[in-house]
Design a protein around this motif. Structure first.
Motif, PDB file in Angstrom:
ATOM      1  N   TRP A 174       0.844  -1.185   0.000  1.00 32.59           N
ATOM      2  CA  TRP A 174       0.000   0.000   0.000  1.00 32.59           C
ATOM      3  C   TRP A 174       0.885   1.243   0.000  1.00 32.59           C
ATOM      4  O   TRP A 174       2.103   1.160   0.223  1.00 32.59           O
ATOM      5  CB  TRP A 174      -0.953   0.008   1.188  1.00 32.59           C
ATOM      6  CG  TRP A 174      -0.350   0.259   2.550  1.00 32.59           C
ATOM      7  CD1 TRP A 174      -0.292   1.448   3.222  1.00 32.59           C
ATOM      8  CD2 TRP A 174       0.268  -0.711   3.417  1.00 32.59           C
ATOM      9  NE1 TRP A 174       0.303   1.286   4.435  1.00 32.59           N
ATOM     10  CE2 TRP A 174       0.665  -0.023   4.581  1.00 32.59           C
ATOM     11  CE3 TRP A 174       0.518  -2.084   3.317  1.00 32.59           C
ATOM     12  CZ2 TRP A 174       1.298  -0.665   5.655  1.00 32.59           C
ATOM     13  CZ3 TRP A 174       1.160  -2.714   4.364  1.00 32.59           C
ATOM     14  CH2 TRP A 174       1.532  -2.020   5.514  1.00 32.59           C
ATOM     15  N   THR A 199      -7.232   6.429  -7.622  1.00 33.81           N
ATOM     16  CA  THR A 199      -8.172   5.376  -8.008  1.00 33.81           C
ATOM     17  C   THR A 199      -7.503   4.009  -8.115  1.00 33.81           C
ATOM     18  O   THR A 199      -8.173   2.984  -7.996  1.00 33.81           O
ATOM     19  CB  THR A 199      -8.843   5.713  -9.343  1.00 33.81           C
ATOM     20  OG1 THR A 199      -7.837   6.077 -10.297  1.00 33.81           O
ATOM     21  CG2 THR A 199      -9.806   6.885  -9.183  1.00 33.81           C
ATOM     22  N   SER A 200      -6.192   3.990  -8.336  1.00 37.83           N
ATOM     23  CA  SER A 200      -5.472   2.718  -8.366  1.00 37.83           C
ATOM     24  C   SER A 200      -3.986   2.979  -8.172  1.00 37.83           C
ATOM     25  O   SER A 200      -3.507   4.107  -8.359  1.00 37.83           O
ATOM     26  CB  SER A 200      -5.705   1.957  -9.677  1.00 37.83           C
ATOM     27  OG  SER A 200      -5.126   2.652 -10.772  1.00 37.83           O
ATOM     28  N   THR A 202      -0.178   1.056  -9.117  1.00 32.54           N
ATOM     29  CA  THR A 202       0.513  -0.014  -9.834  1.00 32.54           C
ATOM     30  C   THR A 202       1.889  -0.223  -9.213  1.00 32.54           C
ATOM     31  O   THR A 202       2.688   0.720  -9.120  1.00 32.54           O
ATOM     32  CB  THR A 202       0.649   0.327 -11.323  1.00 32.54           C
ATOM     33  OG1 THR A 202      -0.662   0.494 -11.883  1.00 32.54           O
ATOM     34  CG2 THR A 202       1.375  -0.783 -12.072  1.00 32.54           C
ATOM     35  N   THR A 223      -1.585  -4.199 -10.150  1.00 36.80           N
ATOM     36  CA  THR A 223      -2.384  -2.982 -10.011  1.00 36.80           C
ATOM     37  C   THR A 223      -3.509  -3.234  -9.014  1.00 36.80           C
ATOM     38  O   THR A 223      -4.306  -4.163  -9.182  1.00 36.80           O
ATOM     39  CB  THR A 223      -2.970  -2.528 -11.354  1.00 36.80           C
ATOM     40  OG1 THR A 223      -1.890  -2.214 -12.248  1.00 36.80           O
ATOM     41  CG2 THR A 223      -3.836  -1.296 -11.186  1.00 36.80           C
ATOM     42  N   CYS A 224      -3.544  -2.391  -7.980  1.00 32.56           N
ATOM     43  CA  CYS A 224      -4.514  -2.555  -6.908  1.00 32.56           C
ATOM     44  C   CYS A 224      -5.482  -1.372  -6.900  1.00 32.56           C
ATOM     45  O   CYS A 224      -5.154  -0.273  -7.352  1.00 32.56           O
ATOM     46  CB  CYS A 224      -3.814  -2.622  -5.556  1.00 32.56           C
ATOM     47  SG  CYS A 224      -2.582  -3.952  -5.439  1.00 32.56           S
ATOM     48  N   THR A 225      -6.658  -1.598  -6.369  1.00 29.96           N
ATOM     49  CA  THR A 225      -7.647  -0.535  -6.253  1.00 29.96           C
ATOM     50  C   THR A 225      -7.206   0.478  -5.207  1.00 29.96           C
ATOM     51  O   THR A 225      -6.685   0.112  -4.154  1.00 29.96           O
ATOM     52  CB  THR A 225      -9.013  -1.123  -5.863  1.00 29.96           C
ATOM     53  OG1 THR A 225      -9.413  -2.061  -6.854  1.00 29.96           O
ATOM     54  CG2 THR A 225     -10.061  -0.033  -5.751  1.00 29.96           C
ATOM     55  N   GLY A 226      -7.419   1.739  -5.510  1.00 27.48           N
ATOM     56  CA  GLY A 226      -7.091   2.784  -4.557  1.00 27.48           C
ATOM     57  C   GLY A 226      -5.613   2.816  -4.228  1.00 27.48           C
ATOM     58  O   GLY A 226      -4.751   2.669  -5.098  1.00 27.48           O
ATOM     59  N   ASN A 229      -3.681  -2.052   0.054  1.00 21.06           N
ATOM     60  CA  ASN A 229      -4.373  -2.683   1.177  1.00 21.06           C
ATOM     61  C   ASN A 229      -3.384  -3.012   2.291  1.00 21.06           C
ATOM     62  O   ASN A 229      -2.559  -3.920   2.141  1.00 21.06           O
ATOM     63  CB  ASN A 229      -5.078  -3.959   0.706  1.00 21.06           C
ATOM     64  CG  ASN A 229      -5.787  -4.673   1.833  1.00 21.06           C
ATOM     65  OD1 ASN A 229      -6.101  -4.065   2.864  1.00 21.06           O
ATOM     66  ND2 ASN A 229      -6.038  -5.962   1.660  1.00 21.06           N
ATOM     67  N   CYS A 247      -4.349  -7.017  -2.864  1.00 20.27           N
ATOM     68  CA  CYS A 247      -3.126  -6.226  -3.050  1.00 20.27           C
ATOM     69  C   CYS A 247      -1.944  -6.858  -2.322  1.00 20.27           C
ATOM     70  O   CYS A 247      -1.304  -6.253  -1.458  1.00 20.27           O
ATOM     71  CB  CYS A 247      -3.320  -4.774  -2.615  1.00 20.27           C
ATOM     72  SG  CYS A 247      -2.090  -3.671  -3.391  1.00 20.27           S
TER      73      CYS A 247
END
Length: 315
Positions: A174, A199-200, A202, A223-226, A229, A247
């Protein structure tokens, strides 16, 4: 600096006009300067005599017009006086007045400090009514807001313990998330607010797809959301190399010195992908397509856990 932004495009005409006269071109197409919010600039405006109204409401009667200092930062020059029923260009005017060419502050030359004016279009004002500049293009103001926006470089975190990362054991990924960031630009009564959110993210983890193969391509990015994690997945062990849903990434290769040009660490790069939306006080809005992708790289040592057989009591 939030009140000065570099631009790479030439000054352009804002095609807003109540008349149909052809718009003029840029005032200074060679500008290499910075846009500013010009709403507080006081300049002189040339207005026909019949349009200057005294404090008691009477009109000033001169044949050559007058010059007055006003808070409106734009210049207005009469290009045509019209009577009710007159046709100018392709427009028929139903009351007497004047068609004005409007030039407004569009930039400041950093080298000289000179205010540079660009033609914004043409407006009509009835006799006795001061002309008002056409509103700026909200899309252009959104671009200005984006150019003024500064988002931080991503700060990369590894979990649950960055000092104990090893092959075959998932590591959480994260970055710091400062939350939504907004910039508002106001020009000639129109305000546009641009808001950016992550928004993501990488992550490129640095290890090759196959450490045994000379010149192997890098492992696929994750590539993770936001912003990723930070919460470990209970009981997560092994599995696929990448897991976008949680993530987490599972290294396949230890970061030995011979694989890392002597550093014994894999270079990990994070790209924060910000999406920028904008809204204007006139109801317009949208999403900007220009990338806002700050990047940061850090190095991560990846070890390997090995089982060791230990003799129990009694040999």
């Amino acid at each position: 600096m939030l009140n000065r932004i570099a631009i790479a495009w030439s000054l352009v005409v804002v095609a807003t006009s109540t008349g149909s006269t052809p718009p003029a071109g840029p005032v200074d197409s060679s500008l290499a300067g910075s846009l500013v919010n010009p709403t507080t600039v006081a300049v002189r405006a040339i207005i026909p005599a019949s349009h200057i109204i005294n404090a008691d409401g009477s009109k000033r009667k001169t044949s050559k017009g007058d010059t007055t200092v006003i808070t409106d930062p734009c210049f207005y020059r009469v290009v045509a006086n019209v009577k009710a029923g007159d046709v100018y260009g392709t427009t028929t005017y139903h009351e007497a007045g004047a068609v004005y060419s409007v030039s407004c502050p569009d930039a400041i030359n950093i080298a000289t400090g000179r205010t540079i004016f660009a033609t914004m279009g043409y407006v009509f004002a009835p006799t006795g009514v001061a002309p008002v500049a056409p509103p700026p293009d909200p899309g252009l103001l959104a671009q200005q807001a984006l150019a003024q926006m500064t988002v931080p470089n991503p700060v990369i975190h590894f979990g649950p313990d960055p000092t104990q990362v090893a092959v075959k054991i998932p590591v959480q990924l994260w970055i710091d998330n400062p939350g939504p960031m907004s910039v508002t630009v106001t020009v000639r009564g129109l305000s546009v607010t641009a808001t950016a959110v992550i928004t993501s993210t990488t992550f490129t983890m640095g290890e090759p797809a196959d450490a045994h193969q000379q010149g192997s391509a890098p492992a696929d990015p994750l590539t993770c959301t936001g912003a990723g994690n930070p919460t470990p997945t209970p009981g997560a062990t092994g599995g696929s190399r990448t897991d976008a849903a949680t993530c987490r990434y599972t290294y396949q290769w230890q970061s030995t010195a011979d694989r890392t040009a002597g550093t014994a660490k894999w270079p990990v790069t994070a790209v924060a992908n910000w999406t920028v939306t904008w809204t204007a006080t006139n109801g317009a809005g949208g999403t900007l397509t220009q990338p806002l992708t700050p990047t940061q790289t850090t190095n991560l040592e990846v070890g390997e856990w090995r089982s060791v057989l230990v003799a129990g009591p009694g040999g």
